[in-house]
Design an enzyme around this catalytic site. Structure first.
Site, mmCIF file in Angstrom:
data_model
loop_
_atom_site.group_PDB
_atom_site.id
_atom_site.type_symbol
_atom_site.label_atom_id
_atom_site.label_comp_id
_atom_site.label_asym_id
_atom_site.label_seq_id
_atom_site.Cartn_x
_atom_site.Cartn_y
_atom_site.Cartn_z
ATOM 1 N N ASN A 208 9.916 3.681 -7.400
ATOM 2 C CA ASN A 208 8.880 3.757 -6.194
ATOM 3 C C ASN A 208 7.390 3.740 -6.688
ATOM 4 O OD1 ASN A 208 8.191 6.577 -5.924
ATOM 5 N ND2 ASN A 208 10.143 6.831 -5.679
ATOM 6 N N ASP A 276 16.290 7.577 -2.808
ATOM 7 C CA ASP A 276 17.518 8.199 -1.963
ATOM 8 C C ASP A 276 18.705 7.631 -2.367
ATOM 9 O OD1 ASP A 276 15.739 9.664 -0.108
ATOM 10 O OD2 ASP A 276 15.060 7.692 0.882
ATOM 11 N N LYS A 286 23.635 -4.969 -20.614
ATOM 12 C CA LYS A 286 22.419 -5.795 -20.053
ATOM 13 C C LYS A 286 23.112 -6.859 -18.903
ATOM 14 C CE LYS A 286 18.482 -8.786 -20.032
ATOM 15 N NZ LYS A 286 17.977 -9.852 -20.730
ATOM 16 N N PRO A 303 21.602 12.930 -4.660
ATOM 17 C CA PRO A 303 21.416 14.437 -3.817
ATOM 18 C C PRO A 303 20.059 14.657 -3.285
ATOM 19 C CG PRO A 303 21.374 14.595 -6.308
ATOM 20 C CD PRO A 303 21.599 13.261 -5.955
ATOM 21 N N ASP A 304 20.147 15.381 -2.138
ATOM 22 C CA ASP A 304 18.784 15.880 -1.622
ATOM 23 C C ASP A 304 18.316 17.104 -2.371
ATOM 24 O OD1 ASP A 304 16.706 16.766 -0.166
ATOM 25 O OD2 ASP A 304 17.396 15.420 1.517
ATOM 26 N N ILE A 305 17.463 17.095 -3.222
ATOM 27 C CA ILE A 305 17.125 18.004 -3.867
ATOM 28 C C ILE A 305 16.555 19.242 -3.024
ATOM 29 C CG2 ILE A 305 15.602 19.068 -5.956
ATOM 30 C CD1 ILE A 305 15.835 15.939 -6.597
ATOM 31 N N PHE A 323 7.626 17.668 1.199
ATOM 32 C CA PHE A 323 6.883 16.779 1.830
ATOM 33 C C PHE A 323 7.226 15.679 2.511
ATOM 34 C CE2 PHE A 323 2.340 16.588 -0.357
ATOM 35 C CZ PHE A 323 2.569 17.725 -0.925
ATOM 36 N N LYS A 337 12.388 16.199 10.167
ATOM 37 C CA LYS A 337 12.844 16.238 8.670
ATOM 38 C C LYS A 337 12.705 17.906 8.223
ATOM 39 C CE LYS A 337 11.910 12.842 5.938
ATOM 40 N NZ LYS A 337 10.855 11.678 5.343
ATOM 41 N N LYS A 341 16.208 19.596 6.665
ATOM 42 C CA LYS A 341 16.311 19.858 5.289
ATOM 43 C C LYS A 341 16.325 21.619 5.051
ATOM 44 C CE LYS A 341 14.778 15.685 3.284
ATOM 45 N NZ LYS A 341 14.552 14.896 2.119
HETATM 46 N N1 CTP Z 1 13.539 14.976 -1.464
HETATM 47 C C1 CTP Z 1 14.132 15.261 -2.179
HETATM 48 N N2 CTP Z 1 15.422 14.760 -2.967
HETATM 49 C C2 CTP Z 1 15.771 13.629 -2.268
HETATM 50 C C3 CTP Z 1 15.023 12.994 -1.397
HETATM 51 C C4 CTP Z 1 13.801 13.835 -1.034
HETATM 52 O O1 CTP Z 1 14.107 16.455 -2.780
HETATM 53 N N3 CTP Z 1 16.754 12.805 -2.941
HETATM 54 C C5 CTP Z 1 12.223 15.503 -1.020
HETATM 55 C C6 CTP Z 1 11.278 14.890 -1.381
HETATM 56 O O2 CTP Z 1 10.471 15.703 -2.355
HETATM 57 C C7 CTP Z 1 10.344 15.580 -0.190
HETATM 58 C C8 CTP Z 1 11.115 15.689 0.919
HETATM 59 O O3 CTP Z 1 12.510 15.831 0.427
HETATM 60 O O4 CTP Z 1 9.702 16.851 -0.346
HETATM 61 C C9 CTP Z 1 11.140 14.363 1.895
HETATM 62 O O5 CTP Z 1 11.130 13.141 1.201
HETATM 63 P P1 CTP Z 1 11.137 11.930 1.958
HETATM 64 O O6 CTP Z 1 11.090 10.720 0.906
HETATM 65 O O7 CTP Z 1 9.817 11.885 2.900
HETATM 66 O O8 CTP Z 1 12.081 11.927 3.042
HETATM 67 P P2 CTP Z 1 13.878 11.373 2.915
HETATM 68 O O9 CTP Z 1 14.621 12.569 2.447
HETATM 69 O O10 CTP Z 1 13.854 10.228 1.782
HETATM 70 O O11 CTP Z 1 14.091 11.099 4.343
HETATM 71 P P3 CTP Z 1 13.781 9.803 5.167
HETATM 72 O O12 CTP Z 1 14.678 8.595 4.182
HETATM 73 O O13 CTP Z 1 14.642 9.925 6.217
HETATM 74 O O14 CTP Z 1 12.438 9.403 5.204
#
Ligand code: CTP
Length: 397
Positions: A208, A276, A286, A303-305, A323, A337, A341
Site C-alpha cells: 500500500n 488486511d 515465480k 491477523p488484526d494486530i 489509527f 473502529k 477493536k
Molecule cells: N491494524 C492492525 N492490523 C491489521 C489491520 C489494521 O493492527 N491487520 C491497525 C492499524 O495499524 C490501525 C488500525 O488497525 O491502527 C486501523 O487500520 P485501518 O486500516 O484504518 O482499519 P482496518 O482494520 O483495515 O479496517 P477497515 O478495513 O474497516 O477500514
C-alpha cells in the site's frame, strides 16, 4: 546533550570491538566521560592501551585487582555511571547477563548495578538466530535492558544477516535517548509503522502507499520525551529514527510476532498500514504466464494486530492507540473502529487521494477518546507526532 554524563563502557570480545574505539571518541566529543571495562576476550580484539588512551581514563580489566578495589571497588564502579553500555554485547556476555552470572569483572558489574544498561549485540548471524540467544534477548528486555541493533549486513565471518553491531553514531543516538530527561523517562512504548508487503510469489507482492513517515515521526517524538521506544516497521520509504530499537518486518504476520515479542509496554501506538489480506498460498517459485490463463489469487485475512493487543487479557499495554485510515464518514467509521477493536484512543485521518495525506508531509487528524472527538488543525506529521507524544505523556503520568 551528553555533557557531563558518565558512561561505563563494557567492551566484549567480538570483532566489532574496533567500532567501540570510535564510539569512545564520539561520546567524548559530545562531552561525556567514558570509563572503559575490557573483557579478557575483548583484549584479543583491541589493546588496553588504545582503549585507555582514547577514553582518557583508567581501564578496568580484572575483578580481583587489589589496586582497583582500593581505588574504586567494583560495586561502586558499577553504580557511579549514568548509563552502562555493553558494546559489543557478545552472545556470551548476553547469556551471562540473562543468567545473572558474575564470573569476571564485566558480568559482576552488570549484576551488581542498578544503573540503566544499554546493550549493542554483535555476533554471527546463526548465533543471533539461535533460540538460546533469542531467549536471552527476551529475558534481558524483560529485565529492562535497552537494546540497539544488531543491524543486518555482511559480516566479518563472510556470512550475511542480522548480527552486525549498530554503528557508533546509532549507539550514540540510543545513549542520548536512554539518558533523555523527559516526562516519558522510564516508560516503554511500542510503535508500529509503515506498510506491510504480502508476497504473491518470490518477486511480487501486495503493498500500500504508506511511507511510514507518520509512525517514524511518532517514534522520534516519543524518544525525545525520554521513552524507550520499540519501533516495529514494515518496508517504509523513510529511515527509522535514531535512538530507538528497530525491528524490521515485511508481512502482517511477522509484524504481529514482533509486536508480541516487543511487549510488555506501557503504551502502544499502531500507526502501521497493515494489509488486511494476504495471498492464501503464496507461490514458492515465480508464477509464469500461461497461454490464455490469468492467475487466480485466493486471499486469507491477516491477523488484526491492534485488536489482538487491545483485547489482551494479560499484559495489555496501559494505553493502546490505533489509527483509522478512512476515505468516507471519517468520524463515524473511526468511532466504530475504536469500539470494535477495543483500543483506548484512535487517531482518525482522511486518506482520500485529494487530501495528499498518504505518503505526504502533512496530516489532518481527529483524536477520538472516551471523551469524544477532538479535531486537530492540519499540520505537519512531525507536529502531529509531538502533540500525540505529549498527550501520551500526560496520560501515563
Ligand atoms: N491494524 C492492525 N492490523 C491489521 C489491520 C489494521 O493492527 N491487520 C491497525 C492499524 O495499524 C490501525 C488500525 O488497525 O491502527 C486501523 O487500520 P485501518 O486500516 O484504518 O482499519 P482496518 O482494520 O483495515 O479496517 P477497515 O478495513 O474497516 O477500514
Amino acid at each position: 546533550m551528553l555533557a557531563s554524563k558518565r558512561i561505563l563502557l563494557i567492551i566484549g570480545g567480538g570483532i566489532a570491538a574496533f567500532k567501540s574505539l570510535d564510539l569512545i571518541r564520539r561520546l567524548r566529543e559530545r562531552g561525556a566521560s567514558v570509563t572503559p571495562v575490557l573483557t579478557q576476550a575483548g583484549e584479543e580484539f583491541v589493546t588496553p592501551l588504545s582503549v585507555s588512551a582514547l577514553a582518557g581514563d583508567k581501564l578496568y580489566r580484572d575483578l580481583f585487582d587489589l589496586t582497583d578495589e582500593a581505588e574504586m571497588g567494583h560495586i561502586e564502579l558499577s553504580r557511579s555511571a549514568d548509563l552502562i553500555v555493553v558494546a559489543p554485547a557478545t552472545a556470551d556476555l548476553m547469556a551471562k547477563m540473562a543468567q545473572g552470572l558474575a564470573n569476571d569483572l564485566a558480568s559482576t558489574l552488570l549484576l551488581a548495578t542498578d544503573t540503566p544498561v544499554l546493550a549493542a549485540p554483535s555476533m554471527n548471524v546463526r548465533m543471533w538466530d539461535h533460540p538460546a540467544t533469542q531467549r536471552n534477548m527476551t529475558t534481558l528486555q524483560g529485565d529492562g535492558i535497552r537494546v540497539i541493533g544488531p543491524n543486518e549486513g555482511d559480516m566479518a565471518c563472510g556470512e550475511y544477516g542480522p548480527g552486525r553491531m549498530a554503528e557508533p553514531m546509532e549507539i550514540v543516538a540510543a545513549i542520548e535517548a536512554a539518558l533523555a530527561d523527559g516526562p516519558l523517562k522510564g516508560k516503554r512504548v511500542l510503535v508500529t509503522s509503515g506498510p506491510t508487503h504480502e508476497p504473491i510469489d518470490p518477486v511480487r507482492y501486495i503493498a500500500n502507499r504508506s511511507s511510514g513517515s507518520q509512525g517514524t515521526a511518532i517514534a522520534r517524538a516519543l524518544a525525545a520525551l525520554g521513552a524507550e521506544v520499540v519501533f516495529v516497521s514494515g518496508p517504509a520509504d523513510v529511515d527509522p529514527p535514531g535512538g530507538v530499537e528497530v525491528i524490521r518486518v515485511e508481512t502482517a504476520q511477522q509484524m504481529l510476532e514482533a509486536v508480541q515479542a516487543g511487549l510488555p509496554a506501557d503504551a502502544a501506538v499502531f500507526a502501521a498500514a497493515v494489509a488486511d489480506w494476504r495471498v492464501a498460498s503464496a507461490s514458492d517459485s515465480k508464477m509464469k504466464k500461461t497461454k490464455g490463463g490469468l492467475p487466480k489469487l485466493e486471499f486469507a485475512e491477516n491477523p488484526d494486530i491492534l485488536a489482538t493487543v487491545a483485547q489482551m487479557k494479560k499484559g495489555r499495554p496501559g494505553l493502546v492507540v490505533g489509527f483509522a485510515a478512512e476515505t468516507d464518514d471519517v468520524i463515524e467509521n473511526a468511532t466504530a473502529k475504536r469500539k470494535r477493536k477495543g483500543c483506548d484512543w484512535i487517531v482518525a485521518n482522511d486518506v482520500s487521494a485529494e487530501t495528499g495525506i498518504m505518503g505526504g508531509a502533512e496530516n489532518d487528524v481527529t483524536l477520538i477518546t472516551d471523551e469524544g472527538a477532538e479535531d486537530w488543525p492540519r499540520m505537519s506529521k512531525s507536529q502531529v507526532a509531538s502533540k500525540l507524544a505529549a498527550r501520551i505523556a500526560d496520560e501515563l503520568a
